[in-house]
Design a protein around this motif. Sequence first.
Motif, short mmCIF file in Angstrom:
data_model
loop_
_atom_site.label_atom_id
_atom_site.label_comp_id
_atom_site.label_asym_id
_atom_site.label_seq_id
_atom_site.Cartn_x
_atom_site.Cartn_y
_atom_site.Cartn_z
N TRP A 566 -17.66 -53.38 -20.14
CA TRP A 566 -18.08 -52.78 -18.86
C TRP A 566 -16.87 -52.49 -17.97
N ILE A 567 -15.90 -53.40 -17.92
CA ILE A 567 -14.70 -53.19 -17.10
C ILE A 567 -13.94 -51.96 -17.59
N ALA A 568 -13.77 -51.84 -18.91
CA ALA A 568 -13.07 -50.67 -19.46
C ALA A 568 -13.79 -49.38 -19.09
N GLN A 569 -15.12 -49.40 -19.13
CA GLN A 569 -15.91 -48.23 -18.77
C GLN A 569 -15.72 -47.89 -17.29
N GLN A 570 -15.74 -48.91 -16.43
CA GLN A 570 -15.57 -48.68 -14.99
C GLN A 570 -14.19 -48.13 -14.67
N VAL A 571 -13.16 -48.66 -15.33
CA VAL A 571 -11.81 -48.17 -15.10
C VAL A 571 -11.71 -46.70 -15.51
N GLU A 572 -12.34 -46.36 -16.62
CA GLU A 572 -12.35 -44.96 -17.06
C GLU A 572 -13.00 -44.07 -16.00
N GLU A 573 -14.10 -44.52 -15.42
CA GLU A 573 -14.77 -43.74 -14.37
C GLU A 573 -13.89 -43.64 -13.12
N ASP A 574 -13.20 -44.74 -12.79
CA ASP A 574 -12.29 -44.70 -11.63
C ASP A 574 -11.23 -43.62 -11.80
N LEU A 575 -10.63 -43.56 -12.97
CA LEU A 575 -9.57 -42.58 -13.22
C LEU A 575 -10.12 -41.16 -13.17
N LYS A 576 -11.36 -40.97 -13.63
CA LYS A 576 -11.97 -39.64 -13.56
C LYS A 576 -12.22 -39.23 -12.11
N LEU A 577 -12.49 -40.20 -11.25
CA LEU A 577 -12.71 -39.92 -9.83
C LEU A 577 -11.42 -39.55 -9.10
N GLY A 578 -10.29 -39.86 -9.71
CA GLY A 578 -9.01 -39.52 -9.08
C GLY A 578 -8.15 -40.71 -8.73
N PHE A 579 -8.59 -41.93 -9.05
CA PHE A 579 -7.74 -43.10 -8.85
C PHE A 579 -6.48 -42.97 -9.70
N ASP A 580 -5.36 -43.43 -9.17
CA ASP A 580 -4.14 -43.54 -9.95
C ASP A 580 -4.14 -44.91 -10.63
N PRO A 581 -3.53 -45.04 -11.81
CA PRO A 581 -3.49 -46.35 -12.45
C PRO A 581 -2.91 -47.45 -11.55
N TRP A 582 -1.96 -47.09 -10.67
CA TRP A 582 -1.38 -48.08 -9.77
C TRP A 582 -2.36 -48.54 -8.70
N ASP A 583 -3.45 -47.80 -8.52
CA ASP A 583 -4.46 -48.19 -7.53
C ASP A 583 -5.30 -49.37 -8.00
N LEU A 584 -5.23 -49.67 -9.30
CA LEU A 584 -6.14 -50.63 -9.92
C LEU A 584 -5.39 -51.85 -10.42
N LEU A 585 -6.06 -52.98 -10.40
CA LEU A 585 -5.49 -54.23 -10.91
C LEU A 585 -6.61 -55.04 -11.54
N ILE A 586 -6.33 -55.61 -12.70
CA ILE A 586 -7.28 -56.51 -13.38
C ILE A 586 -6.65 -57.89 -13.43
N THR A 587 -7.32 -58.87 -12.87
CA THR A 587 -6.81 -60.24 -12.87
C THR A 587 -7.98 -61.21 -12.93
N CYS A 588 -7.70 -62.50 -13.08
CA CYS A 588 -8.78 -63.48 -13.13
C CYS A 588 -8.22 -64.89 -12.97
N PRO A 589 -9.06 -65.83 -12.54
CA PRO A 589 -8.65 -67.23 -12.56
C PRO A 589 -8.31 -67.64 -13.99
N THR A 590 -7.42 -68.60 -14.13
CA THR A 590 -6.99 -69.02 -15.46
C THR A 590 -8.15 -69.64 -16.24
N GLY A 591 -8.15 -69.43 -17.54
CA GLY A 591 -9.18 -69.99 -18.41
C GLY A 591 -8.67 -70.13 -19.82
N ASP A 592 -9.43 -70.77 -20.65
CA ASP A 592 -9.05 -70.91 -22.06
C ASP A 592 -8.94 -69.54 -22.73
N LYS A 593 -8.01 -69.43 -23.66
CA LYS A 593 -7.80 -68.20 -24.44
C LYS A 593 -7.60 -66.99 -23.53
N GLU A 594 -6.82 -67.19 -22.49
CA GLU A 594 -6.59 -66.12 -21.52
C GLU A 594 -5.87 -64.93 -22.13
N GLN A 595 -4.87 -65.20 -22.96
CA GLN A 595 -4.12 -64.12 -23.57
C GLN A 595 -5.01 -63.26 -24.46
#
Length: 727
Positions: A566-595
């Motif tokens: 779902w996140i990949a799909q949303q990012v794709e839609e963001d870019l189609k709307l005109g967002f620049d890649p630098w406008d977006l960030l994906i992060t999260c609290p630390t968890g197991d198997k983060e890499q």
Amino acid sequence: MSEGKFQNYAPLNPNTAEKKFWECLKKTFQNEPCVAYFRYPIFKRTGNLTREPDVIFMHRDLGLWVFECKGCSIANIESIEGHQWKMTNWHREEELPMLQAEDGMLAISAKLAERRETRGLVTSHYRVVLPFVKGQEWQDKGFSDLPCTQGVVLLEEDLKPSTLREKLQLGACEKPQRPLSDEQWQNIVALLGGSLPRQEPRAIPTGTPPENPVRVIHYLESRLRFLDDQQQKVAFEVPDGPQRVRGLAGTGKTVLFAKRAAKIHAAHPDWKIAFVFFTQALYDQIIGLISLYYREMVRQDEGDVEPNWHNVQVLHAWGSKERNGFYRDLAQKSGICPLSVKDVRERMGRNCSPSEAFEYVCDDLEKRVPNIPVLFDAILIDEGQDLPPSFYRLAYKSLSDPKRLYWAYDEAQGIGTLTVPRPLHIFGLNPDGTPVVDLGGNKLPDGTITSPTYEGGLRKAHNLNRCYRTPKMLLMAAHAINMGLLRQEGCLQGVSNKEDWEKLGYTVLDGDFSDASVKAGKTVTVTREAKNSPHPIDSDDFPHKDALGSPLRIQTFSDELEEQEWIAQQVEEDLKLGFDPWDLLITCPTGDKEQQYFEAIKSKLSKRGIQSVIAGVDTNRDIFRMDNCITISTIFRAKGNEAWKVYACRFHCATQPLAWRGESELQKRNEAFVALTRARIWCVVTGVEGASPVFEELRAIVQQYPNLTFKAFNRSSLKRINDEDFE
């Protein structure tokens, strides 16, 4: 503005020419529309000589005035030939006060002319002020008859409110100030107070629908961002002693300290200055900011000038073999071989966190080197909440007198440590019972209470509670999650009195934190006033509400695979709307198997033709973003960075401490706070439904907005106390 605003960025020492003139200026115009600055941060440099205007005065009706004050007596002035004053029994053989004043005037005028909002609006003047020279003395020496001094010198008799006003009014009659609209006046005042960096607003393609969210970004990029009164003080004050800056996320602490570092270097080019931080990905950002502000403040006859990076050192707190850092440099100059993360983990016998490892090396250095070498004249510490007490003591000892140690911190962002930099705990007491570092309010052995200000009026501590970066809903959600205000088992950390809630920028609408309220299970309701959350999207007259939507979106899934897709799909839609890649960030609290989680998102983005990088893995650890790439980052690397839109994924980890890392729920909720406050407009929170109660907390926060109602708590019920006076 009906009252004058008088900002002194350096101590006003008693019985000085500047002090005498400043007090007269203030007494004369304090109830009129004006602003005045003592030691305004703009410099004229010729060769090795640096000049800083003594007093800048902008009056809505009288125009701009630059005053150069000299504390000499008539006996000190041997002769005046044109602009050159020959001096005797003075600290230099010659003075050029009129040229200094004129240079300052031209520099400020050029600053106003650079912006189209203030260009051509202001008439400017300059004067030389001699508070310790009488008119008769001046006349007896024949100086009053010189063409170069007529009309531009103010003497002792002129420093009376009625006379000073008359002198300035006469000058304004010769070069009248045009009438200014309210908007024009506000722009002038704001620009003089200092601005924050901005980039050119992006172009909006023709045919872009009104509801396209890129219009919101364009609107914010088009706005000038100016410093408020308190930010100005933090940016430009240089106290002769330690100073603490406590501020919310988004109050501009990094930018303000970069401005201060630039000012110190411009005023004192020979001083050794260190700017220390904990997040490696901030190197380029901090270097760029200091360089930008230094060029803005220092004006040379020919072109721009870069800071002397030998004297201004931007240092990661630890450092590495590839790039020096504060600890590494200090250890080497103390004759000690610096330790690496690998060394620490071998000694501790476990995979400790970066913060734990750093605390170990600082403790080790402090124990092994009782006499720390003096290396710096000023140290500015950003991200102070991530640094251990021993680091502060090492920094303090490495400073020359008067120990200019300036540190900024945000308790809620201490994602690696639960220690906050409280001076009495960190630095302790001198043998005579006085605090080693005193920020005011301390009781001395003789019963007196120490002052919160230094001699000359500069404060020993500042509290920044106006959040400019993060929208109000996101900031309130971040605080509520961070403290656990709606946590079923009760609040974990926070401030437990009305006064400290107000220092955080909140208003307590109902309830209190008394023992009786806690025992009775009563509630407290708080909100944030608009003045403390002045984000443009929170304004009632924000023009692009159709394109805005909600700043906070909560989306949950049955598993992480579904979430990633779902996140990949949303990012794709963001870019189609005109967002620049630098406008977006994906992060999260630390968890197991983060890499593995990050690699999975990266793979799913790649399948949609979207490039992305995992910061510190696909890039050098000092680099956070790359052109045309979405940044995926751990929360530790994301801290200190920001984006217009943030995907705070895997948010169920916000209440799931990693046992193998010895984490607590406090630390996880601090990570959640950082994730939410990376967003400059939108934050999309995702995770696995049912895996954590945090999503129900977030939904309740949105439902209650713009208020927050939670069960009353006090110090005895908290895991960590954030009250400012709690020692």
